[in-house]
Every structure is written in C-alpha cells, then in structure tokens.
Design an enzyme around this catalytic site. Structure first.
Site, PDB file in Angstrom:
ATOM      1  N   ARG A 277       0.801  -1.227   0.000  1.00 15.69           N
ATOM      2  CA  ARG A 277       0.000   0.000   0.000  1.00 15.69           C
ATOM      3  C   ARG A 277       0.840   1.287   0.000  1.00 15.69           C
ATOM      4  O   ARG A 277       0.594   2.199  -0.787  1.00 15.69           O
ATOM      5  CB  ARG A 277      -0.876  -0.028   1.258  1.00 15.69           C
ATOM      6  CG  ARG A 277      -1.878   1.087   1.336  1.00 15.69           C
ATOM      7  CD  ARG A 277      -2.539   1.120   2.733  1.00 15.69           C
ATOM      8  NE  ARG A 277      -2.946  -0.171   3.228  1.00 15.69           N
ATOM      9  CZ  ARG A 277      -4.173  -0.696   3.081  1.00 15.69           C
ATOM     10  NH1 ARG A 277      -5.103  -0.025   2.455  1.00 15.69           N
ATOM     11  NH2 ARG A 277      -4.461  -1.881   3.582  1.00 15.69           N
ATOM     12  N   TYR A 317     -14.417  -2.347   3.179  1.00 14.59           N
ATOM     13  CA  TYR A 317     -13.795  -2.000   4.472  1.00 14.59           C
ATOM     14  C   TYR A 317     -14.326  -0.680   5.043  1.00 14.59           C
ATOM     15  O   TYR A 317     -13.696  -0.112   5.943  1.00 14.59           O
ATOM     16  CB  TYR A 317     -12.277  -1.848   4.308  1.00 14.59           C
ATOM     17  CG  TYR A 317     -11.601  -2.948   3.543  1.00 14.59           C
ATOM     18  CD1 TYR A 317     -11.467  -4.223   4.083  1.00 14.59           C
ATOM     19  CD2 TYR A 317     -11.072  -2.709   2.283  1.00 14.59           C
ATOM     20  CE1 TYR A 317     -10.828  -5.225   3.372  1.00 14.59           C
ATOM     21  CE2 TYR A 317     -10.428  -3.711   1.567  1.00 14.59           C
ATOM     22  CZ  TYR A 317     -10.312  -4.966   2.123  1.00 14.59           C
ATOM     23  OH  TYR A 317      -9.669  -5.952   1.418  1.00 14.59           O
ATOM     24  N   CYS A 343     -26.251  -2.804  -8.805  1.00  9.93           N
ATOM     25  CA  CYS A 343     -27.504  -2.959  -8.067  1.00  9.93           C
ATOM     26  C   CYS A 343     -27.287  -3.479  -6.656  1.00  9.93           C
ATOM     27  O   CYS A 343     -27.752  -4.581  -6.311  1.00  9.93           O
ATOM     28  CB  CYS A 343     -28.437  -3.863  -8.853  1.00  9.93           C
ATOM     29  SG  CYS A 343     -28.743  -3.142 -10.452  1.00  9.93           S
TER      30      CYS A 343
HETATM   31  N1  LLP Z   1       3.131  -9.174   3.063  1.00  8.78           N
HETATM   32  C1  LLP Z   1       2.126 -10.029   3.297  1.00  8.78           C
HETATM   33  C2  LLP Z   1       2.433 -11.412   3.670  1.00  8.78           C
HETATM   34  C3  LLP Z   1       0.792  -9.590   3.203  1.00  8.78           C
HETATM   35  O1  LLP Z   1      -0.207 -10.434   3.439  1.00  8.78           O
HETATM   36  C4  LLP Z   1       0.523  -8.243   2.843  1.00  8.78           C
HETATM   37  C5  LLP Z   1      -0.857  -7.753   2.727  1.00  8.78           C
HETATM   38  C6  LLP Z   1       1.614  -7.386   2.572  1.00  8.78           C
HETATM   39  C7  LLP Z   1       2.904  -7.885   2.705  1.00  8.78           C
HETATM   40  C8  LLP Z   1       1.442  -5.966   2.138  1.00  8.78           C
HETATM   41  O2  LLP Z   1       0.846  -5.197   3.119  1.00  8.78           O
HETATM   42  P1  LLP Z   1       0.689  -3.602   2.924  1.00  8.78           P
HETATM   43  O3  LLP Z   1       2.091  -3.005   2.966  1.00  8.78           O
HETATM   44  O4  LLP Z   1       0.045  -3.366   1.620  1.00  8.78           O
HETATM   45  O5  LLP Z   1      -0.145  -3.176   4.062  1.00  8.78           O
HETATM   46  N2  LLP Z   1      -7.135  -5.423   0.428  1.00  8.78           N
HETATM   47  C9  LLP Z   1      -6.829  -4.798   1.688  1.00  8.78           C
HETATM   48  C10 LLP Z   1      -5.404  -5.035   2.139  1.00  8.78           C
HETATM   49  C11 LLP Z   1      -5.032  -6.501   2.256  1.00  8.78           C
HETATM   50  C12 LLP Z   1      -3.610  -6.731   2.703  1.00  8.78           C
HETATM   51  C13 LLP Z   1      -3.272  -8.175   2.677  1.00  8.78           C
HETATM   52  N3  LLP Z   1      -1.903  -8.470   2.938  1.00  8.78           N
HETATM   53  C14 LLP Z   1      -7.128  -3.312   1.600  1.00  8.78           C
HETATM   54  O6  LLP Z   1      -7.574  -2.834   0.547  1.00  8.78           O
HETATM   55  O7  LLP Z   1      -6.994  -2.601   2.590  1.00  8.78           O
END
Ligand code: LLP
Length: 417
Positions: A277, A317, A343
C-alpha cells in the site's frame, strides 16, 4: 490535500503535466490514472528511511500487479513479495530479479512451489506443518536445495480493520511463535532445505509504530535464541503493513524506517520488508464521470460511471477515499452520496461528500486508489473493469487494452442443450 503527482492548474486537475480532462477524452472513463513520479517519490522516501539498515524492499504485488507499475518498481530496484503462481509469473515478466522474490501465503500448491523453485526465487515463507512437509518432499523429489523461511505468528493484535489483521493466533497466518524454534531446527536437519530465516507480517494499514516494534522484537528473540544454539538464521523478513492516512495522503515513512533501525541496529541480520500500500496507494486516482444527479427528499446522489467492481475498498472496508472534482468551480457546497450503477446499496465511493456545482457529465477523481484498486476489480454486473494508464517521464503510457464484454463472452462456452 497534498498528492505528489496530482495538482490543480487553473482549477483543472492534472496528473503531472497531463490534464485529466484530456485523458478522459482520449481514453474514456472510468479509468485508473497513475503518476510515476509519485511512485518514485514513495520509493525514495522509503529507501531513505531505511538507508542505515541492510534492508531489501520486496513490493507486495497484491497491492498492484499491473505490469506497467511492476516494471517501474523493478526499474527502481524493488524485489517482490508474491502469494500465487500468477503473481510469480507477473513479477518475472516485469523483470524482477528472482533472487529478490519471496513467496508468502497459507495455501501454496505443489505446482506453485515447483514453479517457484524452478525459477530460483530467493525464499519460500512456509506457514504450516503440512506445507513444510510438502516443501521437503518436493525438494527431495527434485533433489534441489530449496530456500525456506518460517512465517511466525507472534499473536499480536493490531488496531486495523479486522479483515486485514494477520498477527494473532485466531487468524490463519504463520506458525505459532512458541512452535517456531522446533520447526526451524527440524528444517535445518533436512539435506535439501536451505534455512533462510524467519518472516512476520502482522497486518495492513498499521499506524502505531509500537505494534511493528513488538512484532520485530518477537522474531528477533526467536532468531537470536536459534543462533545461540548454532542454527543459521541469515534473514528476517519484516512483512509490510505501513498505513496510509487516506484523508491527508500521509505516510509515515520516517518513523517506520526509524523503528526498523532502532530495533535492529547492532545486529547482522539481513532484513527485508514487503510494502504494498505505502508504495502505490497515493500514486493512483480513479477517474470517473457523473452520469446522473438524483435528488430525493432524503438524499442527494451522484451516480457515476465507475462502480464497486472497479474499486471495492469503500464497500468492503468502509474505507474513506477523498473524491474531488476534476474542474473546480466556486459555489455553495452540497452533500452527496457518490454511488455507482451496480444494483447493491453497498456500491458507493463516498457518503455525505461535500461538492459544489456538480453537473451531469462532470469528471470526479477518487484519490489514493493506486493500492488494492485495480487488483481487486471484477466483472460483477457484467461490467468491464476500468482501464489503466501511467504518466511517467513526460509520457502517457497505456497499460492495458480496454477489456470488452466480447472478451468475456469469447471465453465462455454455450452448452448445447
Ligand atoms: N506481506 C504479506 C504477507 C501480506 O499479506 C501483505 C498484505 C503485505 C505484505 C502488504 O501489506 P501492505 O504493505 O500493503 O499493508 N485489500 C486490503 C489489504 C489486504 C492486505 C493483505 N496483505 C485493503 O484494501 O486494505
């Protein structure tokens, strides 16, 4: 609002030097528009924040796996954190060095593990006894030394949305911390396994640095005691999770890097992180057009041509994303719910957003949609997902051919009754 890469000039919103209105004329809407400068800026802020540590950046493809975005990150030097065979193929296609690819995830299939081994990736982060047994038997079958780390579940609860917290024992992720040392010792005795170290990832959208610190101290203590017993623990993978404040586009790279260097200074572990992210969220907007204004006694709605199939974070979310008009004009502010054509009542981008002089045909930009945006899109309601373009180095790069409903129909099979 301070989004690197997106600025108003004479009351019109631009992505770098390109007017979003021009983009809508050329490519249509809804469309994701990314700023390459914004990705470079985030990457360089993150790199500087960890410059005094020995840390590799492995971009979590799940946040955005569009090849054009990946190849930019690859050019900047990023490795990859992948969670499927598909992500592996994409990472390789974007020329990410296999020796910088880490494979995470609770459900890697035998085929995916073999594909990863065949391509010589850096390490597989194993998450269960069964997976470990499977990797050992694959390694023996192929008679190849397979690099494996153990993902530790430290049983820490973090302040984030419950669907994206991964560090406590009631989630499916990692091996319970008290069992990690034993399983690591068992792995170390396998002739076809190369033990790479430990990994951790406690969740996503985390702002409290103490939560990261606690997690890091947890794997550090397991790693140290393994080393004291003479086991090799070269690498600690610290996962991702750094939060993005979607209201003000703020990402606290500085404190994040400082937390890592404070915990690990004086140690000789090589470190890696898996940011998703934080590297790409603010680099993208979803450009959408107002189809109808619908005013009722109880609510004002703006119905736009993008929908939850293009961007599902608000629906899934209750996430907040700023929505701003592409062309600013003065006038009294009115409250609107900004909704899509799907819808379902849950199909919305914003509730009670304040906008002025909204008109049908007008363009709106939904901000910070570069992460977990296009990757989570679907064909729901038989809609084709939004296209994607990247503005980078003075050029507009089309990242995809616009998908068409005919493409989907051509892949389906009409049974003969
Ligand atoms: N590493 C692992 C093992 C993970 O499961 C994840 C995210 C990351 C790294 C990366 O995390 P970040 O830096 O992006 O926070 N769809 C959700 C977020 C799901 C995150 C899942 N795992 C949203 O839109 O908020």
């Amino acid at each position: 609002m301070n989004f690197k890469g997106f600025n108003y000039k004479n009351n019109n919103l631009f992505c770098e030097h390109v007017s979003l209105e021009d983009i809508s004329f050329e490519f249509g809407t809804p469309i994701y528009v990314y700023s390459g400068a914004s990705i470079e800026d985030a990457y360089s802020q993150l790199s500087s924040s960890i410059a005094d540590t020995n840390t590799e950046i492995n971009f979590a493809l799940k946040a955005n796996s569009t090849l054009g975005i990946l190849s930019l990150l690859s050019k900047l030097g990023a490795g990859a954190d992948i969670v499927s065979g598909g992500e592996l193929v994409k990472a390789l296609h974007a020329k990410i060095n296999p020796q910088k690819i880490v494979f995470s995830g609770v459900g890697k299939t035998t085929e995916e593990i073999k594909l990863a081994i065949k391509n010589g990736i850096k390490q597989i982060n194993a998450e269960s006894y069964s997976e470990i047994e499977n990797i050992i038997s694959i390694a023996n079958e192929l008679n190849t030394k397979v690099p494996v780390a153990i993902r530790v579940n430290p049983n820490i609860s973090v302040k984030t949305h419950e669907k994206i917290a991964t560090g406590s024992n009631d989630t499916k992720f990692g091996m319970p911390i008290e069992e990690t040392a034993n399983i690591y010792k068992r792995l170390s005795s396998e002739k076809n396994i190369k033990t790479m170290g430990l990994a951790i990832h406690i969740g996503s959208q985390i702002f409290d640095m103490n939560e990261f610190k606690l997690a890091y101290l947890n794997i550090l203590s397991v790693a140290d005691s393994l080393r004291q017993e003479g086991f090799k623990v070269p690498n600690l993978d610290l996962g991702g999770g750094l939060g993005v404040d979607y209201k003000i586009a703020k990402i606290n790279f500085f404190d994040y890097g400082k937390t890592i260097s404070d915990v690990f200074k004086g140690y000789d572990y090589s470190l890696s992180i898996e940011p998703g992210r934080s590297l790409v969220a603010n680099s993208g907007i979803l450009l959408t057009k107002v189809i109808y204004l619908k005013k009722t006694k109880s609510k004002n709605f703006i119905v736009v041509d993008g929908a939850m199939n293009d961007f599902i974070r608000p629906t899934l979310y209750n996430a907040h994303h700023n929505v701003e008009p592409v062309n600013l004009s003065k006038g009294g502010l009115e409250k609107f719910d900004i909704v899509g054509p799907i819808c379902e009542t849950g199909d919305y981008f914003a509730k009670d957003a304040l906008l002025s002089n909204t008109t049908e045909g007008q363009l709106l930009a939904i901000f910070s949609t570069g992460a977990y945006g296009s990757v989570m899109s679907s064909m729901y309601n038989s809609r084709v997902p939004a296209n994607e373009i990247l503005v980078y180095n003075g050029k507009v790069h089309k990242l995809k051919e616009q998908e068409r409903i005919e493409d989907q129909i051509s892949k389906e099979i009409l049974p003969k009754f």
